[in-house]
Design a protein around this motif. Structure first.
Motif, PDB file in Angstrom:
ATOM      1  N   UNK A   1       0.851  -1.180   0.000  1.00 42.87           N
ATOM      2  CA  UNK A   1       0.000   0.000   0.000  1.00 42.87           C
ATOM      3  C   UNK A   1       0.891   1.236   0.000  1.00 42.87           C
ATOM      4  N   UNK A   2       0.484   2.264   0.690  1.00 35.93           N
ATOM      5  CA  UNK A   2       1.284   3.480   0.803  1.00 35.93           C
ATOM      6  C   UNK A   2       2.487   3.232   1.708  1.00 35.93           C
ATOM      7  N   UNK A   3       3.572   3.987   1.531  1.00 39.75           N
ATOM      8  CA  UNK A   3       4.739   3.824   2.412  1.00 39.75           C
ATOM      9  C   UNK A   3       4.328   3.921   3.883  1.00 39.75           C
ATOM     10  N   UNK A   4       4.817   2.974   4.674  1.00 36.87           N
ATOM     11  CA  UNK A   4       4.511   2.952   6.095  1.00 36.87           C
ATOM     12  C   UNK A   4       3.237   2.214   6.453  1.00 36.87           C
ATOM     13  N   UNK A   5       2.439   1.848   5.475  1.00 41.19           N
ATOM     14  CA  UNK A   5       1.206   1.109   5.743  1.00 41.19           C
ATOM     15  C   UNK A   5       1.507  -0.383   5.750  1.00 41.19           C
ATOM     16  N   UNK A   6       0.995  -1.068   6.736  1.00 43.36           N
ATOM     17  CA  UNK A   6       1.254  -2.506   6.867  1.00 43.36           C
ATOM     18  C   UNK A   6       0.096  -3.357   6.333  1.00 43.36           C
ATOM     19  N   UNK A   7      -0.943  -2.714   5.823  1.00 43.35           N
ATOM     20  CA  UNK A   7      -2.103  -3.433   5.297  1.00 43.35           C
ATOM     21  C   UNK A   7      -2.016  -3.489   3.768  1.00 43.35           C
ATOM     22  N   UNK A   8      -2.735  -4.429   3.173  1.00 45.15           N
ATOM     23  CA  UNK A   8      -2.768  -4.493   1.705  1.00 45.15           C
ATOM     24  C   UNK A   8      -3.721  -3.449   1.140  1.00 45.15           C
ATOM     25  N   UNK A   9      -3.518  -3.060  -0.112  1.00 47.88           N
ATOM     26  CA  UNK A   9      -4.493  -2.195  -0.760  1.00 47.88           C
ATOM     27  C   UNK A   9      -5.750  -2.996  -1.086  1.00 47.88           C
ATOM     28  N   UNK A  10      -6.808  -2.296  -1.413  1.00 43.81           N
ATOM     29  CA  UNK A  10      -8.072  -2.932  -1.776  1.00 43.81           C
ATOM     30  C   UNK A  10      -8.369  -2.691  -3.248  1.00 43.81           C
ATOM     31  N   UNK A  11      -8.956  -3.683  -3.893  1.00 43.17           N
ATOM     32  CA  UNK A  11      -9.420  -3.523  -5.271  1.00 43.17           C
ATOM     33  C   UNK A  11     -10.784  -2.847  -5.219  1.00 43.17           C
ATOM     34  N   UNK A  12     -10.932  -1.762  -5.989  1.00 47.63           N
ATOM     35  CA  UNK A  12     -12.187  -1.017  -6.001  1.00 47.63           C
ATOM     36  C   UNK A  12     -12.495  -0.537  -7.415  1.00 47.63           C
ATOM     37  N   UNK A  13     -13.755  -0.252  -7.643  1.00 47.23           N
ATOM     38  CA  UNK A  13     -14.196   0.351  -8.903  1.00 47.23           C
ATOM     39  C   UNK A  13     -14.375   1.846  -8.622  1.00 47.23           C
ATOM     40  N   UNK A  14     -13.561   2.678  -9.263  1.00 50.27           N
ATOM     41  CA  UNK A  14     -13.605   4.125  -9.062  1.00 50.27           C
ATOM     42  C   UNK A  14     -13.814   4.786 -10.420  1.00 50.27           C
ATOM     43  N   UNK A  15     -14.911   5.486 -10.561  1.00 52.69           N
ATOM     44  CA  UNK A  15     -15.255   6.162 -11.824  1.00 52.69           C
ATOM     45  C   UNK A  15     -15.192   5.206 -13.014  1.00 52.69           C
TER      46      UNK A  15
END
Length: 127
Positions: free
Chosen positions: A95-109
């Protein structure tokens, strides 16, 4: 209620999506890779996947009807990301630097993207 036409249209969307999702997973060195989608005996949409470098194939069923390839990408990524996390990489693909969680798949626009689940920040397009 999902019609036969909805299922076949969704299957077509998933067939296109699996190619893009496989590329995304390879690009991020995922330990699993989607191989193809199909209808099972009950006309449910199933994704077949395997672990990188191995021939054995596993199946996950019950994919929902979708209205677009982008939506299919989000559904496949979300489902298969769980398998990556189960394999032990709890922050894949990062994810973002320093984040220990995974990113999420999303539908955006209308586009399939990775987002930070904490901040909602769009990180990158999927596939």
């Amino acid at each position: 209620m999902t019609t036969e036409e909805d299922v076949l249209t969704s299957l077509d969307h998933y067939e296109h999506a699996v190619i893009r999702v496989a590329g995304e997973f390879r690009a991020h060195d995922a330990p699993v890779e989607p191989r193809h989608v199909r209808l099972d005996d009950l006309d449910s949409i199933v994704v077949d996947y395997g672990t990188a470098g191995q021939c054995r194939t596993y199946s996950l069923g019950g994919l929902p009807a979708v209205a677009s390839v982008e939506e299919a990408i989000v559904e496949l990524t979300d489902l298969l990301q769980e398998k990556v996390l189960e394999a032990g990489d709890t922050a894949w693909p990062g994810c973002l630097p320093g984040h220990r969680h995974p990113p999420s798949a999303r539908l955006v626009s209308g586009a399939a993207v990775w987002t930070c689940p904490e901040h909602g920040t769009t990180l990158a397009r999927l596939g």
